[in-house]
Motif scaffolding. Structure first.
Motif, PDB file in Angstrom:
ATOM      1  N   ILE A   7       0.863  -1.188   0.000  1.00 12.60           N
ATOM      2  CA  ILE A   7       0.000   0.000   0.000  1.00 12.60           C
ATOM      3  C   ILE A   7       0.894   1.231   0.000  1.00 12.60           C
ATOM      4  O   ILE A   7       1.390   1.661   1.036  1.00 12.60           O
ATOM      5  N   LEU A   8       1.096   1.797  -1.194  1.00 12.33           N
ATOM      6  CA  LEU A   8       2.063   2.880  -1.348  1.00 12.33           C
ATOM      7  C   LEU A   8       1.451   4.145  -1.930  1.00 12.33           C
ATOM      8  O   LEU A   8       2.178   5.109  -2.204  1.00 12.33           O
ATOM      9  N   SER A   9       0.144   4.175  -2.100  1.00 12.47           N
ATOM     10  CA  SER A   9      -0.520   5.348  -2.669  1.00 12.47           C
ATOM     11  C   SER A   9      -1.962   5.379  -2.185  1.00 12.47           C
ATOM     12  O   SER A   9      -2.492   4.353  -1.720  1.00 12.47           O
ATOM     13  N   PRO A  10      -2.631   6.528  -2.282  1.00 15.55           N
ATOM     14  CA  PRO A  10      -4.054   6.586  -1.916  1.00 15.55           C
ATOM     15  C   PRO A  10      -4.903   5.597  -2.707  1.00 15.55           C
ATOM     16  O   PRO A  10      -5.856   5.027  -2.171  1.00 15.55           O
ATOM     17  N   ASP A  11      -4.568   5.387  -3.962  1.00 16.75           N
ATOM     18  CA  ASP A  11      -5.315   4.425  -4.774  1.00 16.75           C
ATOM     19  C   ASP A  11      -5.147   3.010  -4.237  1.00 16.75           C
ATOM     20  O   ASP A  11      -6.105   2.229  -4.197  1.00 16.75           O
ATOM     21  N   ASP A  12      -3.905   2.675  -3.820  1.00 23.38           N
ATOM     22  CA  ASP A  12      -3.667   1.358  -3.234  1.00 23.38           C
ATOM     23  C   ASP A  12      -4.518   1.167  -1.983  1.00 23.38           C
ATOM     24  O   ASP A  12      -5.110   0.105  -1.776  1.00 23.38           O
ATOM     25  N   LEU A  13      -4.560   2.190  -1.140  1.00 24.68           N
ATOM     26  CA  LEU A  13      -5.331   2.096   0.102  1.00 24.68           C
ATOM     27  C   LEU A  13      -6.817   1.923  -0.194  1.00 24.68           C
ATOM     28  O   LEU A  13      -7.497   1.102   0.438  1.00 24.68           O
ATOM     29  N   GLU A  14      -7.314   2.670  -1.157  1.00 20.18           N
ATOM     30  CA  GLU A  14      -8.732   2.559  -1.518  1.00 20.18           C
ATOM     31  C   GLU A  14      -9.053   1.149  -2.005  1.00 20.18           C
ATOM     32  O   GLU A  14     -10.091   0.577  -1.648  1.00 20.18           O
ATOM     33  N   ARG A  15      -8.144   0.601  -2.801  1.00 21.24           N
ATOM     34  CA  ARG A  15      -8.340  -0.759  -3.295  1.00 21.24           C
ATOM     35  C   ARG A  15      -8.263  -1.771  -2.158  1.00 21.24           C
ATOM     36  O   ARG A  15      -9.031  -2.738  -2.117  1.00 21.24           O
ATOM     37  N   TYR A  16      -7.339  -1.542  -1.220  1.00 22.99           N
ATOM     38  CA  TYR A  16      -7.214  -2.460  -0.094  1.00 22.99           C
ATOM     39  C   TYR A  16      -8.488  -2.474   0.749  1.00 22.99           C
ATOM     40  O   TYR A  16      -8.955  -3.540   1.171  1.00 22.99           O
ATOM     41  N   LEU A  17      -9.045  -1.301   1.008  1.00 24.77           N
ATOM     42  CA  LEU A  17     -10.234  -1.211   1.859  1.00 24.77           C
ATOM     43  C   LEU A  17     -11.437  -1.942   1.252  1.00 24.77           C
ATOM     44  O   LEU A  17     -12.383  -2.278   1.968  1.00 24.77           O
ATOM     45  N   GLU A  18     -11.393  -2.187  -0.048  1.00 28.51           N
ATOM     46  CA  GLU A  18     -12.463  -2.925  -0.714  1.00 28.51           C
ATOM     47  C   GLU A  18     -12.056  -4.359  -1.043  1.00 28.51           C
ATOM     48  O   GLU A  18     -12.786  -5.073  -1.733  1.00 28.51           O
ATOM     49  N   SER A  19     -10.889  -4.772  -0.542  1.00 29.53           N
ATOM     50  CA  SER A  19     -10.331  -6.072  -0.914  1.00 29.53           C
ATOM     51  C   SER A  19     -10.755  -7.183   0.038  1.00 29.53           C
ATOM     52  O   SER A  19     -11.151  -6.920   1.183  1.00 29.53           O
ATOM     53  N   PRO A  20     -10.650  -8.439  -0.400  1.00 24.85           N
ATOM     54  CA  PRO A  20     -10.898  -9.571   0.504  1.00 24.85           C
ATOM     55  C   PRO A  20      -9.964  -9.572   1.712  1.00 24.85           C
ATOM     56  O   PRO A  20     -10.353 -10.016   2.793  1.00 24.85           O
TER      57      PRO A  20
END
Length: 355
Positions: A7-20
């Motif tokens: 998780i190295l960017s805001p986009d990564d974090l957003e994707r993580y929060l919606e991830s399994p």
């Protein structure tokens, strides 16, 4: 394999929060919380062999703390002896975990446990490090080393003992609070004992959130409930009104029920811990806890944060991941009237004024 940051960017974090992976973490925390609703810290809970092994492991970590005394310095910041403690544990964990974790997974699992002690170079500790201990337990659950029947003992005995070990490290080495939330957090270091503690109290018929303002209740029930013990600990190292030095805890005491507190802390955990890039950019993923980020060009901040893109808060000269060094309350408590500094283990002998 050794877990790596993803998780190295805001986009990564957003994707993580919606991830399994995020869903899996929240569901694990929820299951742990549900397992101790109505359970006192002092209740008799049977420990399975694996829980006993984990408690023995924490005893070894505590003993390493005892065997690694702080260096007598003039600084109010983190004591460099913590690095020796960290290195010893890092080198010993593969051996200590043998017999608990399958050999092929020891390197990965031990990484999460080692990260849960704090940052070796910065000598600090925060909710991101606490999260790594939950990740360690989640790995054991995914490997079927622990089962749902272990969950009550896992929270009441293992997790609570981990908090006790961390309090010892914080007092011995004056670990600095990680991040910049400060007074607006629940306490300088921890979040989850408050969450689990409110879960313990969810079905209590008489004790209310506002009961934390009653000193007699706080003293009587702190051995039985994590939440009261956490508040008691804060009050023991800071003087003055709770509203002044811990406004978040004070605000929460206005809730009508412990159920509202417990559910509210889950929402707060999602927003203030796993929802914060400065925290989650340091969290690591492997084959047991899986997530793949965008992996942009990475830079080393030179402050022991690892290779990552910097996250700056508005108006900050330094990256928010590294923060500005803040001495711990333990260090402040040790300042003597003659302008000399006590050794770190001499702290918490008296309350300190909040400044």
């Amino acid at each position: 394999m050794i877990p790596v940051r993803q998780i190295l960017s805001p986009d990564d974090l957003e994707r993580y929060l919606e991830s399994p992976a995020c869903t899996e973490l929240i569901e694990f925390l929820t299951a742990l919380n549900d397992a101790i609703i109505g359970v006192k810290t002092t209740d008799s809970i049977e420990d399975s062999p694996v829980v006993q092994n984990l408690l023995t492991l924490l005893d070894k970590i505590k003993q390493t703390n005892d065997d690694t005394p702080p260096i007598d310095t003039k600084s109010r910041f983190g004591n460099p002896a913590f690095r020796d403690f960290y290195t010893t544990c890092e080198q010993s964990l593969p051996t200590w975990l043998t017999g608990i974790v399958p050999t092929e997974h020891i390197e990965q699992v031990s990484t999460y446990l080692c990260e849960s002690f704090g940052n070796r170079r910065r000598i600090d500790y925060g909710t991101g490090h606490e999260l790594n201990f939950i990740a360690f337990l989640l790995c054991l659950h995914k490997l079927k080393i622990i089962t749902p029947s272990d969950f009550p003992a896992l929270v009441i005995h293992v997790f609570y003992k981990y908090i006790s070990v961390m309090r010892g490290l914080q007092m011995t080495y004056w670990l600095e609070p990680a991040g910049s939330q400060g007074v607006w957090g629940l306490d300088d270091f921890h979040f989850l004992p408050f969450l689990f503690g409110s879960g313990q109290l969810r079905t209590h018929k008489h004790l209310k959130p506002k009961s934390i303002h009653n000193k007699e209740i706080l003293e009587e029930f702190s051995p039985s409930y994590m939440y009261f013990e956490c508040v008691r600990f804060v009050m023991s190292i800071k003087t003055g009104s709770l509203r002044w030095h811990s406004p978040m805890i004070d605000d929460i005491s206005g809730a009508k029920s412990w159920e509202k507190v417990n559910l509210g802390l889950f929402k707060m955990f999602r927003v203030e811990v796993i929802g914060k890039l400065p925290i989650m950019q340091h969290f690591m993923f492997g084959t047991l806890i899986e997530f793949t980020g965008s992996a942009p060009e990475q830079t080393d901040c030179g402050d022991g944060c690892g290779d990552h893109g910097h996250v700056f808060a508005f108006g900050q000269e330094f990256p928010d991941c590294c923060g500005i060094k803040v001495p711990s309350a333990a260090a402040a408590a040790a300042v003597q009237s003659d302008d000399k500094f006590a050794k770190p283990r001499d702290v918490f002998t008296r309350p300190i004024p909040f400044d």
